[in-house]
Design a protein around this motif. Structure first.
Motif, PDB file in Angstrom:
ATOM      1  N   ALA A 285      68.221  59.699  30.118  1.00  0.00           N
ATOM      2  CA  ALA A 285      66.797  59.437  30.343  1.00  0.00           C
ATOM      3  C   ALA A 285      65.989  59.703  29.076  1.00  0.00           C
ATOM      4  O   ALA A 285      65.063  58.952  28.739  1.00  0.00           O
ATOM      5  CB  ALA A 285      66.288  60.302  31.491  1.00  0.00           C
ATOM      6  N   PHE A 286      66.342  60.779  28.368  1.00  0.00           N
ATOM      7  CA  PHE A 286      65.626  61.138  27.143  1.00  0.00           C
ATOM      8  C   PHE A 286      65.709  60.011  26.114  1.00  0.00           C
ATOM      9  O   PHE A 286      64.708  59.593  25.525  1.00  0.00           O
ATOM     10  CB  PHE A 286      66.201  62.434  26.560  1.00  0.00           C
ATOM     11  N   TYR A 287      66.933  59.478  25.913  1.00  0.00           N
ATOM     12  CA  TYR A 287      67.112  58.414  24.932  1.00  0.00           C
ATOM     13  C   TYR A 287      66.570  57.075  25.445  1.00  0.00           C
ATOM     14  O   TYR A 287      66.168  56.217  24.653  1.00  0.00           O
ATOM     15  CB  TYR A 287      68.580  58.292  24.541  1.00  0.00           C
ATOM     16  N   ALA A 288      66.538  56.912  26.754  1.00  0.00           N
ATOM     17  CA  ALA A 288      65.946  55.700  27.320  1.00  0.00           C
ATOM     18  C   ALA A 288      64.444  55.679  27.056  1.00  0.00           C
ATOM     19  O   ALA A 288      63.875  54.640  26.685  1.00  0.00           O
ATOM     20  CB  ALA A 288      66.216  55.626  28.816  1.00  0.00           C
ATOM     21  N   VAL A 289      63.789  56.834  27.226  1.00  0.00           N
ATOM     22  CA  VAL A 289      62.350  56.931  26.948  1.00  0.00           C
ATOM     23  C   VAL A 289      62.085  56.684  25.468  1.00  0.00           C
ATOM     24  O   VAL A 289      61.142  55.979  25.083  1.00  0.00           O
ATOM     25  CB  VAL A 289      61.805  58.310  27.386  1.00  0.00           C
ATOM     26  N   LYS A 290      62.946  57.250  24.604  1.00  0.00           N
ATOM     27  CA  LYS A 290      62.789  57.037  23.157  1.00  0.00           C
ATOM     28  C   LYS A 290      62.921  55.560  22.804  1.00  0.00           C
ATOM     29  O   LYS A 290      62.270  55.070  21.877  1.00  0.00           O
ATOM     30  CB  LYS A 290      63.847  57.835  22.395  1.00  0.00           C
TER      31      LYS A 290
ATOM     32  N   GLY B  74      59.848  66.662  39.280  1.00  0.00           N
ATOM     33  CA  GLY B  74      58.685  66.754  40.164  1.00  0.00           C
ATOM     34  C   GLY B  74      58.983  67.562  41.410  1.00  0.00           C
ATOM     35  O   GLY B  74      58.150  68.375  41.865  1.00  0.00           O
ATOM     36  N   ALA B  75      60.197  67.366  42.001  1.00  0.00           N
ATOM     37  CA  ALA B  75      60.575  68.119  43.199  1.00  0.00           C
ATOM     38  C   ALA B  75      60.651  69.608  42.895  1.00  0.00           C
ATOM     39  O   ALA B  75      60.238  70.453  43.705  1.00  0.00           O
ATOM     40  CB  ALA B  75      61.920  67.605  43.717  1.00  0.00           C
ATOM     41  N   ALA B  76      61.181  69.946  41.705  1.00  0.00           N
ATOM     42  CA  ALA B  76      61.264  71.360  41.313  1.00  0.00           C
ATOM     43  C   ALA B  76      59.867  71.957  41.128  1.00  0.00           C
ATOM     44  O   ALA B  76      59.607  73.114  41.501  1.00  0.00           O
ATOM     45  CB  ALA B  76      62.078  71.490  40.037  1.00  0.00           C
ATOM     46  N   ILE B  77      58.954  71.160  40.577  1.00  0.00           N
ATOM     47  CA  ILE B  77      57.593  71.655  40.340  1.00  0.00           C
ATOM     48  C   ILE B  77      56.893  72.022  41.648  1.00  0.00           C
ATOM     49  O   ILE B  77      56.192  73.033  41.715  1.00  0.00           O
ATOM     50  CB  ILE B  77      56.777  70.600  39.560  1.00  0.00           C
TER      51      ILE B  77
ATOM     52  N   LYS C 283      55.320  61.791  48.042  1.00  0.00           N
ATOM     53  CA  LYS C 283      55.453  60.350  48.319  1.00  0.00           C
ATOM     54  C   LYS C 283      55.592  59.563  47.021  1.00  0.00           C
ATOM     55  O   LYS C 283      56.332  58.576  46.941  1.00  0.00           O
ATOM     56  CB  LYS C 283      54.239  59.849  49.110  1.00  0.00           C
ATOM     57  N   GLY C 284      54.862  60.030  46.003  1.00  0.00           N
ATOM     58  CA  GLY C 284      54.995  59.373  44.700  1.00  0.00           C
ATOM     59  C   GLY C 284      56.391  59.501  44.133  1.00  0.00           C
ATOM     60  O   GLY C 284      56.924  58.558  43.524  1.00  0.00           O
ATOM     61  N   LEU C 285      57.007  60.682  44.333  1.00  0.00           N
ATOM     62  CA  LEU C 285      58.391  60.878  43.878  1.00  0.00           C
ATOM     63  C   LEU C 285      59.345  59.942  44.611  1.00  0.00           C
ATOM     64  O   LEU C 285      60.300  59.405  44.018  1.00  0.00           O
ATOM     65  CB  LEU C 285      58.806  62.335  44.083  1.00  0.00           C
TER      66      LEU C 285
ATOM     67  N   THR D 282      62.657  62.160  36.499  1.00  0.00           N
ATOM     68  CA  THR D 282      61.248  62.456  36.781  1.00  0.00           C
ATOM     69  C   THR D 282      61.072  62.946  38.212  1.00  0.00           C
ATOM     70  O   THR D 282      60.335  63.915  38.476  1.00  0.00           O
ATOM     71  CB  THR D 282      60.389  61.196  36.548  1.00  0.00           C
ATOM     72  N   ALA D 283      61.755  62.294  39.150  1.00  0.00           N
ATOM     73  CA  ALA D 283      61.647  62.687  40.559  1.00  0.00           C
ATOM     74  C   ALA D 283      62.193  64.093  40.792  1.00  0.00           C
ATOM     75  O   ALA D 283      61.609  64.896  41.540  1.00  0.00           O
ATOM     76  CB  ALA D 283      62.395  61.674  41.428  1.00  0.00           C
TER      77      ALA D 283
END
Length: 837
Positions: free
Chosen positions: A266-271, A287-290, A477-479, A283-284
Motif C-alpha cells: 500500500a505504501f508503494y502504491a500510494v507513492k 481506521g478500525a484501530a483508531i 460505514k465509511g470504512l 486504510t480500513a
C-alpha cells in the motif's frame, strides 16, 4: 447456393482489397516459366475454372534457421504483401543468404546466413528495391523476471511505477497474466530484485522462478496461520477474565503479522499514485484501530490475507498451465560424435549435429530423421491423438515422444527456435493482450474505485457535520465503503478466464493469439474453408487417362515434360504417376506459363500445351466430342488437364483429390457446437466443388474463384450478417484470411509463416481441433459474462446492505475477497474443459 462469376482473364491479385482492420496474410504468387536451362518450379493451373492449384511455397524452406548467423530487421516502405514477396526474392538470390522470411503484417524480416558479413550487403540490396532496413539489435540489458505475489491487476501498476522511479531503469513492463516482468536496466540484477521486494513482491530471473515460487506460497501460508492463531487467541480471551489490554495486543500482533505485506504494498502504491486494494484495506484496518474496533480490524486483515493466499495459489495454477509446456522438452540430449554418444545440454547443441533418441524418450530438439524408423506421439505439440509414423527425411519436433524404434535426428532448430519454444513465446504474448471486454472492465474499474473512495470520505464527514449521526458510526460505514471500493473480482474476472482458455488451447495443439481473437472465435457463425489441403488431402492423384490422337506413352511423356518443374498438387500428381510408370520425359525448351489457362513448351520443334478447356478453345484446336467428355469428368469431381498442340489433342488427364476424414468429423463437430453455416471456397470447377461439398458436409460453396473472388465471397457472407472465420494453410489465400473476422491456419507446427500470419493456429495439419476451439471460446465468453455479473451483483448487494446496518467490516472483506476467489475458481474450469468431438 451462391456462386461467383467465371474467372476473369486478368489473374492479378487485388492486394488493396485485403487492406482492412486486420493485417493481411501472405498471398498467393504466380511466377512464369523461363527456359529449359533455368526452369522455375511453378506451373499454372489447368482446371476449367482457372488457377485452382495451391501455390508452391515449400514449407521446408521457410526460415528453418539452419545457418550459423541470424539477424532481424524492420523493413520500412512496405505497403502491401507483394512488397514482402519482392524483397524475399531479391535477398534469396544472394549467395551468402541461406534463408529469408519477410512478414508484411509485422513489417519485419528474418535472415540467416553462413557468413555474418552477408548482413552488411543487405541494406544495399533491399535499397535498390526502394525499401530501407533497420537492424534489430538484441539489448543485453533487457531481462525477464518472474514476479510472485501479484493477485490482481493493480499490482502491475504499483510495480511499474515504483521501478520507473529507480535510477538505471529505462523501461519496464509487468504482465499480470504470465506473472513476468521485462526490464531494460543498467543496474544489477540484485538491485532490481531488491526494489521489487521493497514494493512487497518477490522477483527472480525467469529461469529460476519456479523454485522460488513454491517457497513463497509456503511462506504466505505460515503468515496466515500465525495471524489466525493470534486472532483466535484474542477472540477466546475476550470471553475470559483476560485484561482487555492483553486481548488488544493479541489483535494488534495479528494485524501486524497478517497485514505487514499489504501495508508495505500500500505504501508503494500510494507513492506510485495507484489506488489499489491494499491501500483501501490498510486504510480500513487503521481506521478500525483508531475507533477501537481491534477485533474487526484483525478479522479484516486475516480474511484479506487468507483470500490473497488462495487467489495467488489459484492464479499460479493457471500460469502453470503454460509453464508446464517448458517441461515438455528434455534439458539434455545424447549427441552422436563419431561412434560415441555424449550427453550435452540442449543449449550447447548446434545445427546439423546428430542426436540419438531412444524408445520412450522425449525428443529434445526439432530436426529431421537421418536414421531409423519409429512412431512419434505428437500430441504435446499438435494435439493429435494418434502417433505419427516417422521415416528417414521426416521432420520431428521437440517435446514429442519417441514411442518405439531408436531415431538418429539431425538438428534443424536451435533450442530457442524450436516449435515448442515458439508456442510458449506466442502463448505468453497472447495472454498479455487485452480482450475488448477486459479493456472495458479496466476502464470501468478506474472510474468506479475513485468514485466510491470519495463517497466513503463523504459518508465519514458530511453526516456528522450536518448533525446526522455520530462520528463513530459514520466513520465505520465509511470504512465499509472503502473495502467495497476496490472491484478486485470484477477486474480479475476476464484475464484469468482468458489465461485459462489459452492454456487449455495450447495443451490441445491450438494457439490463440490473444483474448480479442478468443472473443471473436466465440461469436463465429460461419466458417469458410479453403478446399485444397484443408477439406481435402491436398495430394490429388491421377484418376483417369483418356487417349485421343496419340499412344499412352507419348501422351504421358509430353505431360511429364510440361509439368515436371511444377510443385503444384495437380501437376505433381501427374508427374508422380508418370514416373511410377518409368516413362521418360521428352526434351523440351522455351517453357511458358499461360496464366489461368495452362503451360506450354517446345518439344521436337513443335509447341505443345497442357491446360484447361478454355485454353484449347482459344487455340481453336479441333475438339470434336471432347467438350462433353470433359464436362462429364468434371461433374464427377475431376480436375481436367488436356494435352495437345494447336492442331490435335493427344489426350485428357483426369485428376481428383480425396476428402480428409478429419475434415468431415470437424464439420459435424462445428455443427454440433452451433455453427451451421459451413462454406467452401475453391478455384475448382462446379462439378468438383459440388462433389467435395456433398462428401464433406459443407452447406454452401463458391466455385471457380480467383483469390480476389474469395475476398468477395467472404464479404458477401459478412453482408448477410455472419461473423466469418476463414480456415486455410496460413500462407495462401491471404486476402480472404485478412478480410474474414477471424483467420485460422492449419499445420502451424511445420511453418513459421503460419504462426506469424494467423489469428488462431491449429498446430496439426488437419481440422480435428477446430470444433474444440469454437467450443472453448464460447465457453470462455459465457464464463466471463458469469464472472462480470456475479462481481457486479455482489458489489451492489454490499453497497445496499451498508446503510441498514446489516453489513459489518469483516463481511465486506468476505464479499470482496470471496467474490474474487469464486471468480478465479469459475475461470479455472476452462483449464479442465475437454473436447466433446
Amino acid at each position: 447456393m451462391s456462386q461467383e462469376e467465371d474467372n476473369q482473364e486478368n489473374n492479378s491479385i487485388d492486394i488493396d482489397s485485403a487492406h482492412n482492420s486486420q493485417a493481411p496474410k501472405k498471398f498467393k504468387r504466380t511466377l512464369s516459366f523461363t527456359t529449359a536451362a533455368t526452369p522455375v518450379k511453378e506451373s499454372c493451373c489447368t482446371s476449367e475454372a482457372g488457377c485452382s492449384h495451391e501455390n508452391d511455397r515449400d514449407e521446408e524452406t521457410v526460415m528453418n534457421a539452419n545457418s550459423a548467423h541470424k539477424a532481424n530487421y524492420v523493413v520500412h516502405g512496405m505497403d502491401c504483401s507483394a512488397c514482402a514477396v519482392t524483397i524475399e526474392k531479391a535477398v534469396r538470390q544472394m549467395n551468402e543468404i541461406s534463408n529469408v522470411q519477410v512478414n508484411y503484417s509485422s513489417g519485419k524480416m528474418k535472415v540467416s546466413a553462413e557468413d555474418a558479413a552477408a548482413f552488411d550487403k543487405l541494406p544495399a540490396v533491399v535499397g535498390k528495391l526502394g525499401y530501407t532496413l533497420e537492424r534489430i539489435e538484441r539489448n543485453v540489458n533487457t531481462r525477464t523476471y518472474a514476479i510472485q505475489g501479484m493477485d490482481c491487476g493493480s499490482c502491475v501498476l504499483t510495480i511499474e511505477n515504483h521501478l520507473k522511479a529507480v535510477s538505471g531503469v529505462k523501461q519496464v513492463n509487468v504482465h499480470f497474466a504470465t506473472g513476468k516482468m521485462t526490464v531494460e536496466h543498467d543496474n544489477s540484477i540484485e538491485e532490481i530484485i531488491k526494489e521489487v521486494s521493497k514494493a512487497g513482491f518477490q522477483a527472480s530471473l525467469a529461469s529460476k522462478g519456479r523454485s522460488r515460487e513454491t517457497k513463497k506460497i509456503k511462506s504466505g501460508l505460515n503468515t496466515v496461520i500465525l495471524s489466525g492463531v493470534l486472532l483466535l487467541s484474542g477472540f477466546v480471551g475476550s470471553y475470559t477474565d483476560s485484561p482487555s489490554l492483553f486481548i488488544n495486543i493479541l489483535y494488534a500482533l495479528s494485524i501486524l503479522i497478517g497485514g505487514y505485506k499489504s501495508a508495505r504494498i500500500a505504501f508503494y502504491a500510494v507513492k506510485s499514485r495507484s489506488l489499489d486494494m491494499n491501500v483501501l484495506m490498510t486504510t480500513a484496518v487503521v481506521g478500525a484501530a483508531i475507533i477501537g474496533e481491534w477485533f474487526e480490524g484483525a478479522t479484516v486483515v486475516w480474511l484479506f490475507a487468507l483470500g490473497n493466499m488462495l487467489q495467488t495459489r489459484s492464479i499460479e495454477k493457471t500460469r502453470d498451465s503454460i509453464r508446464s509446456l517448458i517441461d515438455l522438452a528434455p534439458p539434455e540430449a545424447y549427441v552422436k560424435i563419431g561412434k560415441e554418444l555424449v550427453r550435452k545440454p540442449v543449449e550447447n547443441i548446434s545445427i546439423h549435429e546428430v542426436i540419438v533418441v531412444k524408445p520412450g524418450d522425449k525428443i529434445p530438439l526439432d530436426g529431421k530423421v537421418v536414421q531409423g524408423e519409429s512412431s512419434v506421439n505428437q500430441a504435446p505439440i499438435t494435439g493429435e491423438s494418434i502417433p505419427v509414423d516417422k521415416h528417414i527425411g521426416d521432420t520431428v519436433y521437440a517435446g514429442t515422444i519417441n514411442e518405439h524404434g531408436s531415431l538418429e535426428i539431425a538438428v534443424t532448430k536451435l533450442v530457442e527456435d524450436t516449435a515448442i519454444a515458439r508456442i510458449i513465446h506466442l502463448v505468453e504474448e497472447a495472454q498479455d493482450q487485452k480482450a475488448p471486454t477486459e479493456a472495458f472492465v479496466d476502464r470501468f474499474a478506474r472510474i468506479y474505485t475513485p468514485i466510491v473512495f470519495i463517497l466513503a470520505i463523504g459518508v465519514m464527514a458530511l453526516p456528522p457535520l450536518l448533525g446526522m449521526g455520530t462520528w463513530g458510526d459514520r466513520f465505520y460505514k465509511g470504512l465499509e465503503l472503502l473495502v467495497i471500493a476496490c472491484p478486485c473480482a470484477l477486474v480479475i474476472s476476464t484475464p484469468v478466464a482468458i489465461v485459462s482458455a489459452i492454456g487449455n488451447a495450447a495443451k490441445n495443439g491450438i494457439l490463440i493469439k490473444g483474448g480479442a481473437f478468443l472473443e471473436v472465435a466465440g461469436k463465429v457463425s460461419a466458417v469458410a474453408f479453403d478446399k485444397t489441403g484443408t477439406l481435402t488431402e491436398g495430394k490429388p492423384r491421377l484418376s483417369d487417362v483418356i487417349i485421343k490422337e496419340a499412344s499412352q506413352e507419348e501422351l504421358l511423356s509430353v505431360a511429364l515434360t510440361l509439368e515436371e518443374y511444377s510443385t503444384h498438387p495437380i501437376a505433381k500428381a501427374i508427374v508422380d504417376h508418370v514416373k511410377e510408370m518409368k516413362i521418360a520425359p521428352a526434351a523440351g525448351e522455351s517453357f511458358r506459363n499461360l496464366t489461368g489457362k495452362g503451360v506450354s513448351a517446345t518439344i521436337g520443334g513443335k509447341e505443345y500445351y497442357a491446360g484447361n478447356l478454355k485454353l484449347f478453345l482459344e487455340l481453336r484446336t479441333p475438339l470434336r466430342d471432347l467438350e462433353e467428355e470433359v464436362e462429364q469428368l468434371q461433374q464427377q469431381g475431376n480436375t481436367i488437364v488436356i494435352v495437345g498442340t494447336i492442331d490435335r489433342i493427344l489426350g485428357v488427364l483426369a485428376v481428383a483429390d480425396s476428402i480428409r476424414e478429419s475434415s468431415v468429423r470437424a464439420i459435424k463437430g462445428l455443427q454440433y457446437s452451433g455453427v451451421h453455416q459451413m462454406v467452401m471456397l475453391t478455384g475448382d470447377n462446379e462439378g468438383t466443388a459440388r462433389k467435395v461439398a456433398g462428401e464433406s458436409g459443407v452447406t454452401r460453396y463458391f466455385a471457380q474463384l480467383m483469390p480476389e473472388d474469395k475476398v468477395s465471397a467472404i464479404k458477401q457472407l459478412q453482408s448477410e450478417g455472419y461473423q466469418v472465420a476463414m480456415v486455410g494453410d496460413g500462407i495462401n489465400d491471404a486476402p480472404a484470411l485478412a478480410t474474414a473476422n477471424l483467420g485460422i491456419a492449419m499445420g502451424g507446427a511445420g511453418t513459421d509463416t503460419a504462426m506469424e500470419t494467423a489469428d488462431i493456429i491449429l498446430m496439426a495439419d488437419n481440422l480435428e481441433k477446430l470444433p474444440h476451439t469454437i467450443h472453448l471460446s464460447r465457453k470462455a465468453i459465457r464464463i466471463i459474462k458469469q464472472n462480470i455479473w456475479f462481481s457486479l451483483i455482489i458489489k451492489a448487494a454490499a453497497l445496499i446492505l451498508i446503510f441498514p446496518d446489516l453489513l459489518t467490516l469483516w463481511m465486506a472483506v468476505i464479499s470482496d475477497t470471496g467474490a474474487a476467489l469464486i471468480v478465479i475458481l469459475n475461470s479455472m474450469r476452462l483449464l479442465r474443459l475437454k473436447s466433446k468431438y
